[in-house]
Design a protein around this motif. Structure first.
Motif, short mmCIF file in Angstrom:
data_model
loop_
_atom_site.label_atom_id
_atom_site.label_comp_id
_atom_site.label_asym_id
_atom_site.label_seq_id
_atom_site.Cartn_x
_atom_site.Cartn_y
_atom_site.Cartn_z
N ARG A 229 0.83 -1.21 0.00
CA ARG A 229 0.00 0.00 0.00
C ARG A 229 0.86 1.26 0.00
NH1 ARG A 229 -2.84 3.79 2.88
NH2 ARG A 229 -5.09 3.90 2.45
N ALA A 230 1.89 1.27 0.84
CA ALA A 230 2.78 2.44 0.92
C ALA A 230 3.52 2.65 -0.38
CB ALA A 230 3.77 2.25 2.08
N ASP A 231 4.00 1.58 -0.99
CA ASP A 231 4.73 1.68 -2.25
C ASP A 231 3.81 2.19 -3.37
OD1 ASP A 231 6.97 0.73 -0.98
OD2 ASP A 231 6.80 -1.31 -1.78
N ALA A 232 2.57 1.69 -3.41
CA ALA A 232 1.63 2.09 -4.45
C ALA A 232 1.25 3.56 -4.29
CB ALA A 232 0.39 1.21 -4.40
N ARG A 233 1.05 3.99 -3.06
CA ARG A 233 0.71 5.40 -2.83
C ARG A 233 1.85 6.32 -3.25
NH1 ARG A 233 -3.13 8.11 0.08
NH2 ARG A 233 -2.55 10.23 0.72
N ALA A 234 3.07 5.90 -2.96
CA ALA A 234 4.23 6.70 -3.34
C ALA A 234 4.36 6.77 -4.86
CB ALA A 234 5.49 6.12 -2.73
N HIS A 236 1.89 6.35 -7.23
CA HIS A 236 0.78 6.98 -7.94
C HIS A 236 0.36 8.33 -7.36
CE1 HIS A 236 0.20 3.35 -10.30
NE2 HIS A 236 0.21 2.64 -9.19
N GLY A 237 0.79 8.61 -6.14
CA GLY A 237 0.39 9.86 -5.50
C GLY A 237 -0.94 9.79 -4.80
N TRP A 238 -1.63 8.66 -4.88
CA TRP A 238 -2.92 8.47 -4.22
C TRP A 238 -3.18 6.97 -4.12
CZ3 TRP A 238 -7.25 6.29 -6.87
CH2 TRP A 238 -7.04 6.07 -8.24
N ILE A 239 -4.11 6.61 -3.27
CA ILE A 239 -4.47 5.20 -3.10
C ILE A 239 -5.97 5.10 -2.89
CG2 ILE A 239 -4.06 5.23 -0.60
CD1 ILE A 239 -3.13 2.22 -2.70
N MET A 240 -6.59 4.15 -3.53
CA MET A 240 -7.99 3.85 -3.28
C MET A 240 -8.08 2.33 -3.05
SD MET A 240 -11.37 4.56 -5.66
CE MET A 240 -11.13 6.33 -5.62
N ASP A 241 -8.28 1.94 -1.81
CA ASP A 241 -8.32 0.52 -1.50
C ASP A 241 -9.52 0.20 -0.62
OD1 ASP A 241 -7.18 1.90 0.66
OD2 ASP A 241 -5.99 0.17 1.30
N THR A 242 -9.91 -1.05 -0.69
CA THR A 242 -11.08 -1.57 0.03
C THR A 242 -10.76 -3.00 0.44
OG1 THR A 242 -12.48 -0.29 -1.47
CG2 THR A 242 -13.59 -1.94 -0.11
#
Length: 251
Positions: A229-234, A236-242
């Protein structure tokens, strides 16, 4: 009378668009977009792709700047109320300036307009102030919750049992009473880590090209999900997860 559609466009896959939504897009004169900045340009790109594919040639597109908000406020409810009010002012200005009395406007809403989305409240706020009159219709879409369950090939509920949709903030306060299956949205603090005995079905950017899926017992996969999650946010600049969190019924 002006007409506005709130159109659910799904969780990220253009094929999620329903026939009802496609027809409404084809009837739209003006599309209104709230720009969330370059970090979320992919969300704007999807909307523009859908508009190009289903709208009439004469349609217009109007963008407004989505107000920023504090993501870790001390007064959560007060902060959200203020943010929605500022969003409503932006929407009102766009409608007053760009939607004529005989025209139809549309907002393309990520997922489903009735699930953890502020569009309905914002339009009601605009109507209540009386600066502009319009009628509106809500067209449902495929939510991230439905898409998540489909991707993991699991039902949201077990036989004869309820499930609850909640937020990470609420889960951090304790597991909801009366349910063993919890769908969690908006979990910036990753509250699932407090429940190592549960099984998790997690997804980020579900139904997009950047989709990431993880599943397993929380005690086994929590570290991987937190890092991913941290790597993906870094990146893309944003995260949308469920995620769906499922504990043993005997708990």
């Amino acid at each position: 009378m002006r007409k506005i559609y709130l159109i659910g466009i799904g969780a990220g896959d253009p094929d999620h668009l329903t026939l009802q939504a496609a027809k409404a897009i084809g009837r739209t004169d003006v599309f209104f977009l709230l720009d969330k900045g370059e970090a979320k340009q992919s969300m704007i790109d999807l909307r523009e792709r859908i508009v190009r594919g289903y709208s009439k040639p004469s349609r217009r597109m109007v963008s407004g700047r989505d107000p920023d908000r504090d993501r870790t406020p001390a007064d959560y409810e007060g902060t959200i109320a203020d943010w929605r009010h500022r969003r409503a002012l932006v929407v009102e200005e766009m409608l007053v300036e760009h939607l004529r009395e005989d025209e139809t406007g549309s907002f393309l809403v990520w997922g489903d307009p009735s699930l953890y989305d502020s569009s309905l409240a914002i339009l009601d706020d605009v109507l209540a102030r009386g600066a502009i009159e319009f009628e509106y219709e809500v067209i449902p879409g495929i939510s991230s919750v439905s898409a998540l369950a489909a991707k993991h090939r699991v039902p949201l509920n077990r036989v004869g049992q309820p499930f609850q949709v909640t937020t990470g903030r609420r889960l951090a306060e304790g597991w909801p009473e009366g349910v063993d299956d919890v769908v969690v949205m908006l979990d910036a603090q990753q509250a699932f880590t407090a429940h190592p005995e549960a099984e998790i079905f997690w997804g980020a950017y579900v139904s997009t090209e950047d989709e990431i899926l993880r599943s397993g017992r929380v005690s086994d996969v929590a570290d991987d999900i937190v890092k991913t999650r941290a790597d993906a946010r870094a990146e893309h600049g944003w995260i949308m997860d469920t995620y769906l969190l499922r504990r043993p019924p005997s708990s």
